[in-house]
Design a protein around this motif. Structure first.
Motif, PDB file in Angstrom:
ATOM      1  N   ASP A  98      67.032  53.640  46.977  1.00 30.54           N
ATOM      2  CA  ASP A  98      68.333  53.579  46.313  1.00 30.54           C
ATOM      3  C   ASP A  98      69.231  54.681  46.863  1.00 30.54           C
ATOM      4  O   ASP A  98      68.856  55.851  46.907  1.00 30.54           O
ATOM      5  CB  ASP A  98      68.123  53.750  44.794  1.00 30.54           C
ATOM      6  N   LEU A  99      70.447  54.337  47.295  1.00 31.15           N
ATOM      7  CA  LEU A  99      71.367  55.296  47.890  1.00 31.15           C
ATOM      8  C   LEU A  99      71.717  56.417  46.919  1.00 31.15           C
ATOM      9  O   LEU A  99      71.766  57.594  47.296  1.00 31.15           O
ATOM     10  CB  LEU A  99      72.640  54.595  48.371  1.00 31.15           C
ATOM     11  N   GLU A 100      71.937  56.074  45.660  1.00 24.00           N
ATOM     12  CA  GLU A 100      72.289  57.088  44.658  1.00 24.00           C
ATOM     13  C   GLU A 100      71.151  58.085  44.466  1.00 24.00           C
ATOM     14  O   GLU A 100      71.375  59.297  44.412  1.00 24.00           O
ATOM     15  CB  GLU A 100      72.629  56.411  43.329  1.00 24.00           C
ATOM     16  N   ALA A 101      69.928  57.591  44.368  1.00 25.90           N
ATOM     17  CA  ALA A 101      68.768  58.464  44.198  1.00 25.90           C
ATOM     18  C   ALA A 101      68.575  59.326  45.442  1.00 25.90           C
ATOM     19  O   ALA A 101      68.269  60.526  45.341  1.00 25.90           O
ATOM     20  CB  ALA A 101      67.516  57.640  43.937  1.00 25.90           C
ATOM     21  N   LYS A 102      68.760  58.718  46.613  1.00 23.40           N
ATOM     22  CA  LYS A 102      68.594  59.452  47.861  1.00 23.40           C
ATOM     23  C   LYS A 102      69.624  60.580  47.965  1.00 23.40           C
ATOM     24  O   LYS A 102      69.305  61.686  48.400  1.00 23.40           O
ATOM     25  CB  LYS A 102      68.741  58.491  49.039  1.00 23.40           C
ATOM     26  N   THR A 103      70.861  60.320  47.525  1.00 24.06           N
ATOM     27  CA  THR A 103      71.919  61.327  47.557  1.00 24.06           C
ATOM     28  C   THR A 103      71.581  62.493  46.635  1.00 24.06           C
ATOM     29  O   THR A 103      71.741  63.659  46.998  1.00 24.06           O
ATOM     30  CB  THR A 103      73.268  60.704  47.155  1.00 24.06           C
ATOM     31  N   LYS A 104      71.093  62.183  45.416  1.00 24.40           N
ATOM     32  CA  LYS A 104      70.736  63.242  44.471  1.00 24.40           C
ATOM     33  C   LYS A 104      69.563  64.063  45.003  1.00 24.40           C
ATOM     34  O   LYS A 104      69.582  65.294  44.931  1.00 24.40           O
ATOM     35  CB  LYS A 104      70.379  62.658  43.106  1.00 24.40           C
ATOM     36  N   LEU A 105      68.558  63.391  45.562  1.00 24.64           N
ATOM     37  CA  LEU A 105      67.410  64.107  46.112  1.00 24.64           C
ATOM     38  C   LEU A 105      67.830  64.997  47.279  1.00 24.64           C
ATOM     39  O   LEU A 105      67.347  66.122  47.423  1.00 24.64           O
ATOM     40  CB  LEU A 105      66.327  63.123  46.550  1.00 24.64           C
ATOM     41  N   ALA A 106      68.746  64.505  48.107  1.00 23.37           N
ATOM     42  CA  ALA A 106      69.225  65.299  49.239  1.00 23.37           C
ATOM     43  C   ALA A 106      69.974  66.540  48.743  1.00 23.37           C
ATOM     44  O   ALA A 106      69.845  67.625  49.325  1.00 23.37           O
ATOM     45  CB  ALA A 106      70.116  64.456  50.140  1.00 23.37           C
ATOM     46  N   ALA A 107      70.740  66.399  47.666  1.00 22.03           N
ATOM     47  CA  ALA A 107      71.451  67.543  47.089  1.00 22.03           C
ATOM     48  C   ALA A 107      70.453  68.553  46.520  1.00 22.03           C
ATOM     49  O   ALA A 107      70.616  69.768  46.699  1.00 22.03           O
ATOM     50  CB  ALA A 107      72.419  67.075  46.009  1.00 22.03           C
ATOM     51  N   ASP A 108      69.420  68.058  45.830  1.00 20.59           N
ATOM     52  CA  ASP A 108      68.382  68.938  45.300  1.00 20.59           C
ATOM     53  C   ASP A 108      67.664  69.668  46.438  1.00 20.59           C
ATOM     54  O   ASP A 108      67.352  70.860  46.328  1.00 20.59           O
ATOM     55  CB  ASP A 108      67.367  68.154  44.467  1.00 20.59           C
ATOM     56  N   LEU A 109      67.411  68.951  47.530  1.00 19.46           N
ATOM     57  CA  LEU A 109      66.758  69.532  48.694  1.00 19.46           C
ATOM     58  C   LEU A 109      67.618  70.641  49.294  1.00 19.46           C
ATOM     59  O   LEU A 109      67.127  71.730  49.590  1.00 19.46           O
ATOM     60  CB  LEU A 109      66.479  68.444  49.738  1.00 19.46           C
ATOM     61  N   ALA A 110      68.897  70.383  49.447  1.00 23.62           N
ATOM     62  CA  ALA A 110      69.807  71.396  50.005  1.00 23.62           C
ATOM     63  C   ALA A 110      69.852  72.632  49.112  1.00 23.62           C
ATOM     64  O   ALA A 110      69.845  73.763  49.608  1.00 23.62           O
ATOM     65  CB  ALA A 110      71.202  70.807  50.176  1.00 23.62           C
ATOM     66  N   ALA A 111      69.885  72.430  47.798  1.00 23.65           N
ATOM     67  CA  ALA A 111      69.911  73.557  46.868  1.00 23.65           C
ATOM     68  C   ALA A 111      68.631  74.381  46.973  1.00 23.65           C
ATOM     69  O   ALA A 111      68.670  75.620  46.973  1.00 23.65           O
ATOM     70  CB  ALA A 111      70.113  73.062  45.439  1.00 23.65           C
ATOM     71  N   ALA A 112      67.484  73.714  47.069  1.00 26.73           N
ATOM     72  CA  ALA A 112      66.209  74.426  47.188  1.00 26.73           C
ATOM     73  C   ALA A 112      66.140  75.195  48.506  1.00 26.73           C
ATOM     74  O   ALA A 112      65.670  76.338  48.543  1.00 26.73           O
ATOM     75  CB  ALA A 112      65.047  73.444  47.079  1.00 26.73           C
ATOM     76  N   GLU A 113      66.622  74.578  49.585  1.00 23.21           N
ATOM     77  CA  GLU A 113      66.620  75.267  50.879  1.00 23.21           C
ATOM     78  C   GLU A 113      67.538  76.483  50.853  1.00 23.21           C
ATOM     79  O   GLU A 113      67.208  77.530  51.396  1.00 23.21           O
ATOM     80  CB  GLU A 113      67.030  74.301  51.993  1.00 23.21           C
ATOM     81  N   ASP A 114      68.715  76.346  50.212  1.00 16.56           N
ATOM     82  CA  ASP A 114      69.635  77.470  50.089  1.00 16.56           C
ATOM     83  C   ASP A 114      69.020  78.609  49.283  1.00 16.56           C
ATOM     84  O   ASP A 114      69.158  79.788  49.633  1.00 16.56           O
ATOM     85  CB  ASP A 114      70.955  77.027  49.434  1.00 16.56           C
ATOM     86  N   GLU A 115      68.339  78.259  48.195  1.00 17.34           N
ATOM     87  CA  GLU A 115      67.692  79.288  47.373  1.00 17.34           C
ATOM     88  C   GLU A 115      66.608  80.011  48.157  1.00 17.34           C
ATOM     89  O   GLU A 115      66.471  81.234  48.063  1.00 17.34           O
ATOM     90  CB  GLU A 115      67.101  78.658  46.107  1.00 17.34           C
ATOM     91  N   LEU A 116      65.835  79.252  48.945  1.00 14.12           N
ATOM     92  CA  LEU A 116      64.794  79.868  49.762  1.00 14.12           C
ATOM     93  C   LEU A 116      65.390  80.813  50.809  1.00 14.12           C
ATOM     94  O   LEU A 116      64.904  81.920  51.009  1.00 14.12           O
ATOM     95  CB  LEU A 116      63.927  78.800  50.437  1.00 14.12           C
ATOM     96  N   LYS A 117      66.483  80.389  51.447  1.00 15.15           N
ATOM     97  CA  LYS A 117      67.138  81.248  52.436  1.00 15.15           C
ATOM     98  C   LYS A 117      67.641  82.527  51.780  1.00 15.15           C
ATOM     99  O   LYS A 117      67.501  83.620  52.338  1.00 15.15           O
ATOM    100  CB  LYS A 117      68.302  80.499  53.101  1.00 15.15           C
ATOM    101  N   ALA A 118      68.252  82.402  50.595  1.00 14.88           N
ATOM    102  CA  ALA A 118      68.755  83.575  49.893  1.00 14.88           C
ATOM    103  C   ALA A 118      67.618  84.511  49.490  1.00 14.88           C
ATOM    104  O   ALA A 118      67.750  85.737  49.574  1.00 14.88           O
ATOM    105  CB  ALA A 118      69.549  83.146  48.653  1.00 14.88           C
TER     106      ALA A 118
END
Length: 122
Positions: A98-118
């Motif tokens: 599902d495109l909507e689910a994939k978009t939300k998961l991608a946003a969650d992934l980006a947030a987790a990656e940003d937190e890890l970098k920080a």
């Protein structure tokens, strides 16, 4: 224990008396604990815990460095948790149809990656 593994609960947990061998044991968040392999794998599969390394031999209070050492341990545990979460999210993004689910998961992934970098930059 015949065959065991080390796990750490993401938010703390309780090891049942039947598993702990006596009375139940309360475990704090990210605190490594040795459990039978089948029980530990169950906790990992259900995402209550993640595989942890056997803790090093305890050091004296003087060698531990006080509060800074506890913060470093918590930081390392959080980094390990984020890395596991990122791996799970990558798999979920790939599996999502599902495109909507994939978009939300991608946003969650980006947030987790940003937190890890920080966290790594701090």
């Amino acid at each position: 224990m015949s065959k065991s593994i080390w796990v750490a609960f993401r938010n703390g947990g309780i090891i049942p008396a039947a598993v702990a061998g006596g009375k139940e044991k309360k475990v704090g968040p990210h605190e490594p604990v040795e459990v039978p392999e089948s029980y530990g794998q169950h906790l990992i599969d259900d995402r209550f815990a993640y595989k942890a390394e056997k803790p090093a031999a305890p050091k004296s209070a003087k060698d531990q460095g006080g509060k800074g050492a506890r913060q470093d341990t918590a930081k390392a545990a959080r980094a390990a948790e984020l890395a596991a979460t990122i791996d799970d999210l990558k798999k979920a993004v790939d599996a999502a149809s599902d495109l909507e689910a994939k978009t939300k998961l991608a946003a969650d992934l980006a947030a987790a990656e940003d937190e890890l970098k920080a966290l790594e930059a701090a």
